[in-house]
Design an enzyme around this catalytic site. Structure first.
Site, PDB file in Angstrom:
ATOM      1  N   HIS A 407       0.817  -1.218   0.000  1.00 16.39           N
ATOM      2  CA  HIS A 407       0.000   0.000   0.000  1.00 16.39           C
ATOM      3  C   HIS A 407       0.851   1.269   0.000  1.00 16.39           C
ATOM      4  O   HIS A 407       0.321   2.375  -0.211  1.00 16.39           O
ATOM      5  CB  HIS A 407      -0.939   0.005   1.207  1.00 16.39           C
ATOM      6  CG  HIS A 407      -2.338   0.389   0.866  1.00 16.39           C
ATOM      7  ND1 HIS A 407      -2.633   1.486   0.074  1.00 16.39           N
ATOM      8  CD2 HIS A 407      -3.539  -0.171   1.190  1.00 16.39           C
ATOM      9  CE1 HIS A 407      -3.957   1.576  -0.059  1.00 16.39           C
ATOM     10  NE2 HIS A 407      -4.525   0.592   0.603  1.00 16.39           N
ATOM     11  N   ASP A 411      -2.411   3.372  -4.209  1.00 12.55           N
ATOM     12  CA  ASP A 411      -3.686   3.303  -3.499  1.00 12.55           C
ATOM     13  C   ASP A 411      -4.567   2.221  -4.136  1.00 12.55           C
ATOM     14  O   ASP A 411      -4.200   1.595  -5.139  1.00 12.55           O
ATOM     15  CB  ASP A 411      -4.391   4.658  -3.544  1.00 12.55           C
ATOM     16  CG  ASP A 411      -3.608   5.726  -2.795  1.00 12.55           C
ATOM     17  OD1 ASP A 411      -2.998   5.384  -1.771  1.00 12.55           O
ATOM     18  OD2 ASP A 411      -3.594   6.885  -3.252  1.00 12.55           O
TER      19      ASP A 411
END
Length: 436
Positions: A407, A411
């Protein structure tokens, strides 16, 4: 008078720090030639035959089969003949096989006299080496000249942790800086405050079982997966896809003649096309610089289960290969993995991993990312399922795709876009024609 040269376990590349003796290929008293393999060892990455850079008579071996030795520990000694000072009109013959820490010209100057008697079984037990002390304090400062380090992984480890290699004294042959030296410097740099030791917890009698050492491939996998879990904030998304048209396209390709195309190769071709659209997923995190490093080449790893454990061979420049080339390379690397003959170079350097866990008969998974990569695509089994096709209920070939990503590099929108593009290519293979 013959001289005895000591041959130490060389750095076999990619920062490996130890190896286990699997099989001796020579006995004490055997005559060996330069570059002749003398021992087969198992590293955390592969089985390797180690060639000896000296020619002569083996006078001693160090370690039984099954013994784990650190890099730089003695492997064997070889009596090589008269010293160089007694040889006239010629150069000393050397090894043509480059080993890290061993030259390709003359033999090293350090020599010993032949021992008067060798052990009866021909094996010398070497005392367990002491753990190396951190080399920062006593290390000389190199003002200029090349730094004595060869492995790019050692250089990266030092760079990512702000370690000046010129401040280190290498513990390898000829002062070579090894991964253990950098890790020792990191431990010295950390200097954690002493913590009171917790009292030992007694082991309940019913918890005594068979203990299996975590070493070799199993140990390397355990270390790497643990590091991935500690450092990478991963997330997973998944989607079901109708693979009926992809299966028909593969059948048509194979019916046309020529080499058969594997399903894994088609998924690999889809993956490289998706990475071209979402290049941020073909990257890694430089933690020292706090930067995302996007790569312009795709070295595609694929998970392969073998008798020795899980390995991830790497297909170099997968983005530049067609389906036939990918099929052939997958087959070659899979065969080498099963035979245990993959080289360290074939097991490292991946930028993205494709995991076909459908071969185990399961639909889905949330895999652990292969550190330091940023993502992994998982493919489940393809099975007939009810599916709404063109407004009607039909039985179609359905596959579950899962995508695990770091992450920090992107996104959810990017990850979802990547996975959706892969699913679109699976359901409508003609989509790939746009990028061919």
């Amino acid at each position: 008078m013959a001289q005895v040269l000591e041959f130490k376990l060389p750095d076999l590349g990619e920062g490996l720090t130890e190896a286990e003796i699997v099989r001796w290929l020579v006995q004490v008293g055997d005559v060996v030639a330069i570059d002749q393999p003398v021992v087969e060892v198992e590293t955390a990455k592969a089985m390797v035959e180690v060639p000896c850079p000296y020619g002569g008579v083996v006078t001693a071996r160090f370690g039984e089969e099954g013994t784990e030795l650190p890099v730089g520990a003695p492997l064997l000694t070889v009596a090589v003949g008269p010293p160089a000072s007694q040889v006239t009109g010629g150069d000393t013959e050397g090894s043509g096989n480059v080993l890290v820490g061993y030259g390709t010209s003359e033999a090293p100057a350090r020599r010993r006299r032949v021992r008067s008697a060798a052990p009866a079984n021909g094996t010398v037990k070497e005392p367990a080496p002491a753990s190396p002390a951190p080399a920062v304090a006593a290390a000389p400062v190199l003002a200029e000249g090349p730094v004595p380090v060869i492995s790019p992984l050692v250089r990266r480890l030092a760079r990512d942790n702000d370690i000046d290699l010129r401040q280190l004294a290498g513990s390898g042959p000829d002062g070579l800086i090894l991964r253990a030296d950098v890790e020792g410097a990191l431990r010295a740099k950390a200097t954690p405050a002493p913590v009171a030791a917790e009292p030992a917890v007694p082991v309940s009698p019913d918890r005594n079982g068979t203990r299996i050492p975590l070493k070799g491939v199993r140990g390397a996998v355990a270390d790497k997966l643990s590091r991935s879990r500690r450092e990478i904030p991963d997330a997973t998304c998944w989607v079901d896809a109708d693979a009926t048209e992809l299966m028909r396209a593969r059948a048509a390709m194979n019916a046309a003649g020529g080499p058969k195309i594997s399903l894994l190769a088609l998924f690999a071709r889809i993956t490289t096309a998706a990475l071209a659209r979402f290049p941020e997923l073909n990257s890694y995190i430089d933690t020292g610089a706090r930067e995302v490093v996007q790569l312009d080449h795709v070295h595609l790893g694929f998970a392969a289960q073998t008798e020795r454990g899980l390995v991830v061979p790497v297909v170099r420049d997968a983005h530049a290969r067609d389906a036939e080339s990918l099929t052939a390379e997958f087959a070659r690397l899979t065969e080498s993995a099963r035979a245990g003959t993959l080289t360290p170079g074939e097991l490292t350097g991946g930028t993205f991993t494709l995991n076909n866990y459908g071969v185990f008969g399961v639909d889905g998974s949330t895999p652990i990312i292969n550190h330091p990569e940023a993502a992994m695509l998982g493919v489940g089994r393809i099975v007939p399922k009810p599916w709404v096709h063109e407004g009607e209920l039909a039985v179609r070939q359905v596959v579950q795709l899962s995508f695990t990503f770091d992450h920090r590099v992107c996104d959810g929108g990017t990850a979802g876009g990547f996975l959706r593009y892969v699913a679109d290519c699976v359901e409508h293979p003609a989509v790939l024609l746009r990028t061919l």
